[in-house]
Motif scaffolding. Structure first.
Motif, mmCIF file in Angstrom:
data_model
loop_
_atom_site.group_PDB
_atom_site.id
_atom_site.type_symbol
_atom_site.label_atom_id
_atom_site.label_comp_id
_atom_site.label_asym_id
_atom_site.label_seq_id
_atom_site.Cartn_x
_atom_site.Cartn_y
_atom_site.Cartn_z
ATOM 1 N N UNK B 234 0.629 -1.442 -0.366
ATOM 2 C CA UNK B 234 0.393 -0.210 0.176
ATOM 3 C C UNK B 234 1.127 1.670 -0.149
ATOM 4 N N UNK B 236 3.596 2.350 -2.175
ATOM 5 C CA UNK B 236 4.945 2.099 -3.196
ATOM 6 C C UNK B 236 5.112 3.824 -3.519
ATOM 7 N N UNK B 237 6.416 3.450 -4.246
ATOM 8 C CA UNK B 237 7.567 3.989 -4.472
ATOM 9 C C UNK B 237 7.536 6.034 -3.575
ATOM 10 N N UNK B 238 7.457 5.112 -1.871
ATOM 11 C CA UNK B 238 7.828 6.166 -0.874
ATOM 12 C C UNK B 238 8.789 7.270 -1.494
ATOM 13 N N UNK B 239 8.864 8.552 -0.789
ATOM 14 C CA UNK B 239 9.807 9.103 -0.782
ATOM 15 C C UNK B 239 10.556 8.881 0.756
ATOM 16 N N UNK B 240 10.340 9.273 1.459
ATOM 17 C CA UNK B 240 10.768 8.248 2.388
ATOM 18 C C UNK B 240 11.823 6.693 2.937
ATOM 19 N N UNK B 241 13.252 6.603 2.844
ATOM 20 C CA UNK B 241 13.417 5.272 2.727
ATOM 21 C C UNK B 241 13.154 4.099 4.168
ATOM 22 N N UNK B 242 12.086 5.562 5.026
ATOM 23 C CA UNK B 242 11.759 4.254 6.586
ATOM 24 C C UNK B 242 9.737 4.678 6.357
ATOM 25 N N UNK B 243 9.350 4.074 6.766
ATOM 26 C CA UNK B 243 7.969 3.871 6.639
ATOM 27 C C UNK B 243 7.756 3.039 8.163
ATOM 28 N N UNK B 244 7.071 3.749 9.407
ATOM 29 C CA UNK B 244 6.864 3.381 10.282
ATOM 30 C C UNK B 244 5.837 2.174 10.318
ATOM 31 N N UNK B 247 2.708 4.648 11.035
ATOM 32 C CA UNK B 247 2.290 5.352 9.608
ATOM 33 C C UNK B 247 1.454 4.097 8.316
#
Lengths: 267, 267
Positions: B234, B236-244, B247
């Motif tokens: 859900x 994709x192509x995130x601008x941050x290297x991490x997703x908490x 989040x």
């Protein structure tokens, strides 16, 4: 501080390139101070760690900034990381601190303290960690010119209409979000045009109607929804009586992103 | 505490009725303690304020619980609010504290300290604030029987497979979320069936593959994706290297909700 940190995280996750912090009523001391605080914290969070000592000498405002969750942006590089581009700060003349053991000497001078994005390998094939010489060679490039998402800029606006008046680009898609908007169902945004510069607008605790009512320049406006190409409610049938601003941002971008991306890719 | 609070907020916003906290590797002291902590804080956050003194005598674990953002669930009623249903705790015999000036006398007794949902106006037309008598009259009803979303229950599982083995209901739609899942685009979940009990599964920091690999009962499983009706990414192509984690929960539910709701309404 927490709200600001979450706004910054949301912007980073969704590759936002500009954040506009606008006032939703006549400026006063408290609101201007809050706006200034949000501006500073958002910009601080976006700054690579190695530049913060140059750009943000200790100030009481950033006393709790250590609590911010890191954004982990592509520009947030460790000394040992390799990336063709690096953000830096001019130290003197044409010398820029780009967070490496050596300074970079760039093609144009600027006052010391100026932040800049540097292309350190214009040919694209040189690993600068191994380059010889006292200085690295670099070329100044516009912010966000790297071939991937790089980060965001922050600006402030004195009113909702000033968001548009002072825009650095022409927004070709404007989406307003509100409890009073059309529920965003599984059909998405019908007829969404292709676009380059989408702006998504969120109200404060009193909503966008309040911001429009307090805006001299929008006196003639009958319905705040008329300001937008789409006016949507992204959090329908919620189980909690309240949605916090930082939650609304993340929810809305998560819900809108697939449609925005599909339309942007259609160009 | 912060993570737990955000998980609780996300559950409340998206009308989640059950949260399962599972371990993704062999239980040890630290992981069991963490699981227990999450369980307690989630259940505490869901409890109406007026029942907390009964159900959660001061414990060091909840020392920071005052920092939690309130869930503002429909069951979180102030003394002056009217709602036909109220959660309560048995004080003695058939007497239940439902957060009003008077106790309610209900149709069946239970040990004191038992939490219960009470229908205070079985006929539906009586405003109890004005009812005469020393006690209010009430009828015990199953949790979540009110005609609107009421709250969630929390349970723990010792492994990923135990999430399914110990389920109180038969999940008829199971969605796994992972970086390795199929990107959720603007087409949603093609062929999504109508369903009554959807379960959405999130991995820990090491992902769902890790949880499956550490699960004796899933030894034969070749691909963790086979556990699910849909296995989606859900973010994709995130601008941050991490997703908490907190989040990822909010993002995934925001992204999936329109499709789940449309399919659920189709029944």
């Amino acid at each position: 501080m927490y709200l600001a940190g979450q706004v910054a995280r949301t912007a980073a996750i969704y590759c936002v390139t500009e954040i506009v912090v606008f006032l939703d009523s006549a400026p006063n001391n408290a609101s201007t101070r809050a706006q200034n605080f949000l501006h500073t914290v958002l910009q601080y969070a976006e700054t690579p760690q190695y530049l913060r000592k140059h750009l943000y000498p200790r100030t009481p405002m950033l006393r709790l900034a250590g609590l911010l969750n890191p954004l982990a942006l592509p520009s947030h590089l460790a000394r040992s990381d390799y990336c063709r581009y690096r953000d830096g700060v001019y130290t003197r003349g044409r010398h820029v601190d780009v967070g490496l053991d050596r300074l970079a000497e760039v093609d144009k001078p600027a006052p010391s303290g100026t932040r800049v994005t540097v292309d350190l390998s214009p040919s694209g094939d040189e690993i600068y960690h191994k380059a010889p010489g006292k200085y690295l060679f670099g070329k100044v490039v516009p912010f966000n010119s790297p071939d991937k998402y790089w980060g965001y800029r922050v600006r402030t606006a004195k009113s909702l209409s000033d968001v548009f008046r002072d825009a650095p680009v022409q927004y070709d898609l404007v989406v307003g979000t509100s409890e009073r908007g059309t529920p965003l169902g599984s059909n998405g945004l019908p007829g969404l045009p292709s676009h380059k510069h989408a702006l998504i607008v969120f109200g404060g605790v009193n909503g966008l109607e309040f911001a429009a009512n307090n805006d001299e320049a929008l006196k003639e406006l009958e319905d705040v929804g008329d300001l937008f190409d789409f006016y949507v409610n992204t959090c329908t049938e919620q189980g909690s009586r309240t949605i916090r601003t930082e939650e609304a941002l993340l929810i809305s971008l998560a819900a809108l992103q697939p449609y925005l991306r599909a339309a942007a890719n259609a160009t």
